[in-house]
Scaffold this motif. Structure first.
Motif, PDB file in Angstrom:
ATOM      1  N   LEU A   1       0.809  -1.211   0.000  1.00 36.65           N
ATOM      2  CA  LEU A   1       0.000   0.000   0.000  1.00 36.65           C
ATOM      3  C   LEU A   1       0.847   1.268   0.000  1.00 36.65           C
ATOM      4  N   ASN A   2       0.408   2.226  -0.808  1.00 39.89           N
ATOM      5  CA  ASN A   2       0.945   3.578  -0.771  1.00 39.89           C
ATOM      6  C   ASN A   2      -0.089   4.491  -0.130  1.00 39.89           C
ATOM      7  N   ALA A   3       0.349   5.668   0.273  1.00 40.01           N
ATOM      8  CA  ALA A   3      -0.550   6.623   0.910  1.00 40.01           C
ATOM      9  C   ALA A   3      -1.742   6.919   0.002  1.00 40.01           C
ATOM     10  N   GLY A   4      -2.931   6.788   0.550  1.00 39.92           N
ATOM     11  CA  GLY A   4      -4.145   7.095  -0.197  1.00 39.92           C
ATOM     12  C   GLY A   4      -4.749   5.934  -0.940  1.00 39.92           C
ATOM     13  N   ASP A   5      -4.045   4.805  -1.009  1.00 46.30           N
ATOM     14  CA  ASP A   5      -4.618   3.625  -1.665  1.00 46.30           C
ATOM     15  C   ASP A   5      -5.834   3.146  -0.882  1.00 46.30           C
ATOM     16  N   GLU A   6      -6.881   2.801  -1.597  1.00 47.82           N
ATOM     17  CA  GLU A   6      -8.097   2.341  -0.948  1.00 47.82           C
ATOM     18  C   GLU A   6      -8.122   0.821  -0.837  1.00 47.82           C
TER      19      GLU A   6
ATOM     20  N   GLU B   1     -18.158  -4.321  -6.993  1.00 43.28           N
ATOM     21  CA  GLU B   1     -18.043  -3.411  -8.129  1.00 43.28           C
ATOM     22  C   GLU B   1     -18.426  -1.992  -7.736  1.00 43.28           C
ATOM     23  N   ALA B   2     -19.470  -1.870  -6.945  1.00 38.46           N
ATOM     24  CA  ALA B   2     -19.953  -0.544  -6.553  1.00 38.46           C
ATOM     25  C   ALA B   2     -18.958   0.199  -5.657  1.00 38.46           C
ATOM     26  N   ALA B   3     -18.085  -0.538  -4.972  1.00 44.30           N
ATOM     27  CA  ALA B   3     -17.131   0.084  -4.037  1.00 44.30           C
ATOM     28  C   ALA B   3     -15.822   0.479  -4.701  1.00 44.30           C
ATOM     29  N   ILE B   4     -15.580   0.030  -5.912  1.00 40.65           N
ATOM     30  CA  ILE B   4     -14.300   0.267  -6.578  1.00 40.65           C
ATOM     31  C   ILE B   4     -14.243   1.691  -7.131  1.00 40.65           C
ATOM     32  N   THR B   5     -13.120   2.339  -6.880  1.00 41.17           N
ATOM     33  CA  THR B   5     -12.850   3.669  -7.427  1.00 41.17           C
ATOM     34  C   THR B   5     -11.478   3.626  -8.109  1.00 41.17           C
ATOM     35  N   PRO B   6     -11.090   4.708  -8.761  1.00 42.18           N
ATOM     36  CA  PRO B   6      -9.741   4.723  -9.360  1.00 42.18           C
ATOM     37  C   PRO B   6      -8.614   4.536  -8.354  1.00 42.18           C
ATOM     38  N   ARG B   7      -8.891   4.748  -7.061  1.00 42.10           N
ATOM     39  CA  ARG B   7      -7.848   4.592  -6.046  1.00 42.10           C
ATOM     40  C   ARG B   7      -7.855   3.219  -5.381  1.00 42.10           C
ATOM     41  N   THR B   8      -8.780   2.348  -5.774  1.00 43.01           N
ATOM     42  CA  THR B   8      -8.856   1.028  -5.150  1.00 43.01           C
ATOM     43  C   THR B   8      -7.642   0.194  -5.521  1.00 43.01           C
ATOM     44  N   ARG B   9      -6.992  -0.350  -4.515  1.00 42.58           N
ATOM     45  CA  ARG B   9      -5.782  -1.144  -4.715  1.00 42.58           C
ATOM     46  C   ARG B   9      -5.970  -2.596  -4.289  1.00 42.58           C
TER      47      ARG B   9
ATOM     48  N   VAL C   1     -14.530 -10.005 -11.133  1.00 39.74           N
ATOM     49  CA  VAL C   1     -14.402  -8.564 -10.903  1.00 39.74           C
ATOM     50  C   VAL C   1     -12.960  -8.204 -10.548  1.00 39.74           C
ATOM     51  N   ILE C   2     -12.353  -9.018  -9.717  1.00 33.93           N
ATOM     52  CA  ILE C   2     -10.978  -8.769  -9.277  1.00 33.93           C
ATOM     53  C   ILE C   2     -10.021  -8.709 -10.459  1.00 33.93           C
ATOM     54  N   VAL C   3     -10.138  -9.667 -11.355  1.00 30.32           N
ATOM     55  CA  VAL C   3      -9.246  -9.704 -12.518  1.00 30.32           C
ATOM     56  C   VAL C   3      -9.558  -8.553 -13.469  1.00 30.32           C
ATOM     57  N   ALA C   4     -10.845  -8.333 -13.723  1.00 32.33           N
ATOM     58  CA  ALA C   4     -11.239  -7.281 -14.663  1.00 32.33           C
ATOM     59  C   ALA C   4     -10.798  -5.905 -14.179  1.00 32.33           C
ATOM     60  N   ARG C   5     -10.816  -5.697 -12.861  1.00 32.43           N
ATOM     61  CA  ARG C   5     -10.453  -4.385 -12.315  1.00 32.43           C
ATOM     62  C   ARG C   5      -9.024  -4.345 -11.780  1.00 32.43           C
ATOM     63  N   ASP C   6      -8.264  -5.421 -12.011  1.00 36.22           N
ATOM     64  CA  ASP C   6      -6.847  -5.493 -11.669  1.00 36.22           C
ATOM     65  C   ASP C   6      -6.597  -5.174 -10.194  1.00 36.22           C
TER      66      ASP C   6
END
Length: 396
Positions: free
Chosen positions: A110-115, A156-164, A190-195
């Motif tokens: 994790l880096n700072a701000g990673d969700e 899927e609904a919880a994923i944002t561009p910052r989701t790690r 979902v995990i694979v599709a959203r990396d």
């Protein structure tokens, strides 16, 4: 002296705090029924203890490789192969308990701000460890309608561009929920599709009931495994909580980073405890099955007893050794003149007035619930149920 911000923001483990309070009361002669601790009451099997004694006698008391002795890492690989997932010893990092393995993983990922997505109810330390690594916990609430399990839609609904990262726990602490292979496969899409990266906490994998079987999400496909850090240990399965041996199985670069981090913190896990863990994994598993059967009987009894209490509802856990009863119907009622407003009020009244230690659901991100561990004797369960009945009967 001013503390660092990360230290000032840490909340102590509520499960350990309540367990410590219950033990302190016992030390003073108070007859406490302790449903708070996630710790088997069985002794460590004799052949495991003997392995430690033999290691001591042989002088095996010096530093070992940071990631664990070769024979233990090989034994872990063999154990995981039984789950349908293949690792090499270089992919394994042995640490001072599964909690330590989780900490190491989050520190190197994790880096700072990673969700980080947490499915509530969640184990108490996930939330704090995410914060300590600079991450942002994103809590997704689940309930009895999904069996306290995350669904692809909720994920899927919880994923944002910052989701790690996503943390999965099956069987789950505190609910005992067990994900089926089909449910994990749906999440994996979902995990694979959203990396995403997945931390799969499988510490209760051996404690399953009703004929259920364990599936590791890492076993589903190579593209899932390469995104998974599998966490396990010997504490729960072999009644070895105090021995402090956990491990991570991870993609090679992650395993190396975790080893490097550990080399600057704890170094290697205890040498003799590693020898004991080898005996646990490679020796007879009869004691494991005996404990599993006993836990299942205890689950059946405490579940039936809770369901008999007015105002309490409880899902049937499929694994681990916890029940997670719904107590929302008790809120708003009075106990000795005081209105019960939340799970902490209920837990406090039970401990102070009836000497029953339970953990409030808020500790797991879930109101209105309590967590009770049935990793205690049947006699203690019966006595605890009687006290719970007395408490509920007294409510106005």
């Amino acid at each position: 002296m001013q503390l660092a911000q990360r230290a000032a923001g840490i909340s102590p483990s509520p499960t350990l705090a309540i367990d410590a309070q219950a033990k302190a009361m016992k030390a003073k002669g108070v007859k406490v029924i302790n449903f708070s601790a996630g710790e088997p009451d069985f002794g460590t099997p004799e052949h495991i203890k003997q392995a430690a004694i033999d290691a001591l006698a042989a002088g095996f008391t010096r530093y070992t490789p940071v990631a664990g002795i070769p024979e233990l890492r090989q034994a872990i690989c063999a154990s995981l192969a039984a789950r349908g997932v293949t690792y090499e010893p270089a992919d394994i990092v042995v640490s001072c308990g599964a909690k330590h393995s989780l900490y190491n993983a989050m520190q190197v990922l994790l880096n700072a701000g990673d969700e980080v997505i947490l499915s509530a109810p969640y184990w108490v330390s996930y939330y704090e460890q995410v914060k300590l690594a600079g991450g942002v916990p994103v809590v997704v609430t689940t309930g009895p309608d999904t069996g306290f399990k995350l669904t692809p839609g909720l994920l899927e609904a919880a994923i944002t561009p910052r989701t790690r990262l996503l943390i999965l726990n099956s069987p789950c602490n505190p609910t005992g929920a067990v994900y089926s292979r089909e449910e994990l496969a749906a999440l994996a899409e979902v995990i694979v599709a959203r990396d995403l990266i997945v931390i799969s906490d499988e510490i209760y994998a051996a404690l399953l009931y009703d004929g259920l079987t364990h599936t590791s999400i890492a076993s589903l496909a190579p593209e899932v495994k390469e995104r998974t850090i599998l966490i396990d240990g010997v504490s729960k399965t072999y009644a070895m909580t105090g021995w402090r041996i956990g491990y991570a199985a991870a993609p090679r670069p992650v395993a190396k980073a975790m080893t490097d981090l550990q080399s600057h913190s704890t170094s290697n896990p205890t040498s003799i405890a590693q020898k004991a863990a080898v005996a646990a994994l490679t020796g007879s598993q009869e004691a494991v099955e005996m404990m599993r059967r006993e836990f299942e009987q205890r689950r059946n009894r405490i579940l039936a007893g809770l369901r008999e209490l007015p105002g309490i509802e409880c899902n049937q856990p499929g694994g681990a050794f916890y029940v997670f009863p719904y107590i929302g119907k008790l809120f708003g009622r009075k106990f000795r003149g005081r209105v019960l407003g939340n799970s902490t009020d209920v837990a406090t009244a039970l401990l102070n007035e009836f000497q029953v230690a339970v953990v409030p659901g808020v500790a797991f991100g879930a109101e209105p619930y309590l967590r009770l561990s049935y990793a205690t004797s049947m006699d203690q369960i019966e006595a605890g149920l009687e006290r719970l009945r007395a408490f509920v009967t007294e409510l106005e």
